[in-house]
Design an enzyme around this catalytic site. Structure first.
Site, mmCIF file in Angstrom:
data_model
loop_
_atom_site.group_PDB
_atom_site.id
_atom_site.type_symbol
_atom_site.label_atom_id
_atom_site.label_comp_id
_atom_site.label_asym_id
_atom_site.label_seq_id
_atom_site.Cartn_x
_atom_site.Cartn_y
_atom_site.Cartn_z
ATOM 1 N N ALA A 1 -7.767 3.167 -10.514
ATOM 2 C CA ALA A 1 -8.882 4.010 -10.200
ATOM 3 C C ALA A 1 -10.006 3.151 -9.722
ATOM 4 O O ALA A 1 -11.400 3.559 -9.826
ATOM 5 C CB ALA A 1 -9.123 4.799 -11.523
ATOM 6 N N SER A 2 -9.965 1.805 -9.578
ATOM 7 C CA SER A 2 -10.898 1.010 -9.428
ATOM 8 C C SER A 2 -11.606 1.390 -7.565
ATOM 9 O O SER A 2 -12.581 0.750 -7.384
ATOM 10 C CB SER A 2 -10.828 -0.361 -9.390
ATOM 11 O OG SER A 2 -9.560 -0.616 -8.697
ATOM 12 N N GLY B 1 -7.800 6.705 -6.190
ATOM 13 C CA GLY B 1 -8.033 7.060 -7.800
ATOM 14 C C GLY B 1 -9.477 6.984 -8.050
ATOM 15 O O GLY B 1 -9.937 7.685 -8.886
ATOM 16 N N LYS C 1 -6.246 -3.142 -12.420
ATOM 17 C CA LYS C 1 -6.259 -4.450 -12.399
ATOM 18 C C LYS C 1 -7.695 -4.858 -12.308
ATOM 19 O O LYS C 1 -8.027 -6.068 -12.565
ATOM 20 C CB LYS C 1 -5.342 -5.038 -11.815
ATOM 21 C CG LYS C 1 -3.793 -4.893 -11.916
ATOM 22 C CD LYS C 1 -2.678 -5.325 -11.167
ATOM 23 C CE LYS C 1 -3.043 -6.742 -11.187
ATOM 24 N NZ LYS C 1 -1.951 -7.170 -10.163
ATOM 25 N N TYR D 1 10.528 0.667 0.176
ATOM 26 C CA TYR D 1 9.397 1.541 -0.231
ATOM 27 C C TYR D 1 9.612 3.263 -0.381
ATOM 28 O O TYR D 1 9.249 3.674 -1.288
ATOM 29 C CB TYR D 1 8.093 1.598 1.014
ATOM 30 C CG TYR D 1 6.905 2.442 0.575
ATOM 31 C CD1 TYR D 1 6.031 1.974 -0.475
ATOM 32 C CD2 TYR D 1 6.365 3.263 1.486
ATOM 33 C CE1 TYR D 1 4.821 2.708 -0.761
ATOM 34 C CE2 TYR D 1 5.330 4.155 1.248
ATOM 35 C CZ TYR D 1 4.468 3.686 0.046
ATOM 36 O OH TYR D 1 3.202 4.323 -0.009
#
Length: 280
Positions: free
Chosen positions: A18-19, A23, A42, A168
């Site tokens: 969420a930084s 997010g 992170k 992926y």
């Protein structure tokens, strides 16, 4: 943007990654509706190329009317995720929703993907959906409007996606398959489980650094379109959407949005957008 309704006032949402990017947009959208946001990411210190930290987003969350809990979390770390959820529940009195937004992307085939990169994608993408759900379920069962929302695509097993992007694709489809299973596992508990994917590219750091370059923003929408779609999911009650593999544009159209021009990074090119991966 979809207007806020106040439906999330006092609800607690645990958002991974969420930084920045999608997010962050989801966190701010829900916070503006009065939600408590656990910002689990992170990035605790500024990055020279990437804007946003858990602390900067916490300040933004509080500025728009929400309550924030910045938590430095690596979604690969079981103990840290468990501690973060316990801290969230202790701070806000519970957890009502988990948004699995943290992700790792590397668009290479099997031959070109190093083992450490493969492991990173599987652990941050599909394994994290398992881990956050496993740890959050006891909290979610206590909520009367619980959600697990994962940002992953509808399962599309066409060769054009699997051939060049197999590792992926496996990690992202794994998120979706786990979500489909969780929807059935948790249906009687009243916990809604859905996935959400953008119809177009979204102007984020992943597009700029992992997919192409900043020029692709001209063919992209802003993260707000995903935030508005996520909001619609999180305010939906009675498991109405549980088990669905949702596309932002389709869901918002179902909810009455007819003009998507303002969502474009460049509104002048709103009709020249690139379709996202795994969609036809």
């Amino acid at each position: 943007m979809t207007p806020n309704t106040g439906a999330l006032k006092g609800r607690t949402i645990f958002v991974t990654g969420a930084s920045r990017g999608i997010g962050r947009a989801i966190a701010l959208k829900c916070a503006a509706d009065g939600a408590n946001i656990a910002i689990a990411a992170k990035s605790a210190e500024p990055h020279p190329k990437l804007s946003g930290t858990i602390h900067s987003v916490a300040a933004e969350v509080e500025a728009v009317g929400g309550r924030a809990l910045p938590l430095q979390v690596d979604v690969r770390d079981e103990q840290r995720v468990e501690e973060a959820m316990a801290q969230t529940a202790e701070t806000f009195g519970g957890i009502d929703a988990v948004v699995n937004n943290a992700g790792a992307i590397n668009l290479t085939n099997v031959e070109s993907t190093e083992p450490k990169r493969y492991d990173l994608m599987q652990s941050i993408n599909s394994r994290a959906v398992y881990l956050t759900a496993h740890l959050a379920i006891p909290y979610l069962k206590a909520s009367d409007c619980a959600h697990i929302l994962s940002l992953s695509p509808p399962v599309n097993l066409q060769a054009k996606w699997l051939g060049p992007y197999g590792p992926y694709a496996l990690s992202k489809f794994g998120m979706t398959i786990l979500s489909m299973g969780l929807a059935e596992e948790l249906r009687e508990a009243g916990i809604s489980v859905t996935t959400l994917w953008p119809r177009t590219l979204i102007a984020t750091a992943a597009i700029e650094f992992a997919v192409g370059n900043r020029k692709l923003f001209e063919q992209s929408r802003k993260p707000a379109v995903m935030a508005d779609a996520a909001y619609e999911i999180l305010i939906t009650q009675d498991n109405v959407l549980s088990g669905r593999q949702l596309i932002d544009e389709v869901l918002l159209a179902e909810r009455g949005v007819s003009d998507f021009t303002d969502y474009a990074h460049n509104p002048a090119r709103a009709h020249q957008l690139a379709v996202d991966l795994f969609l036809d």
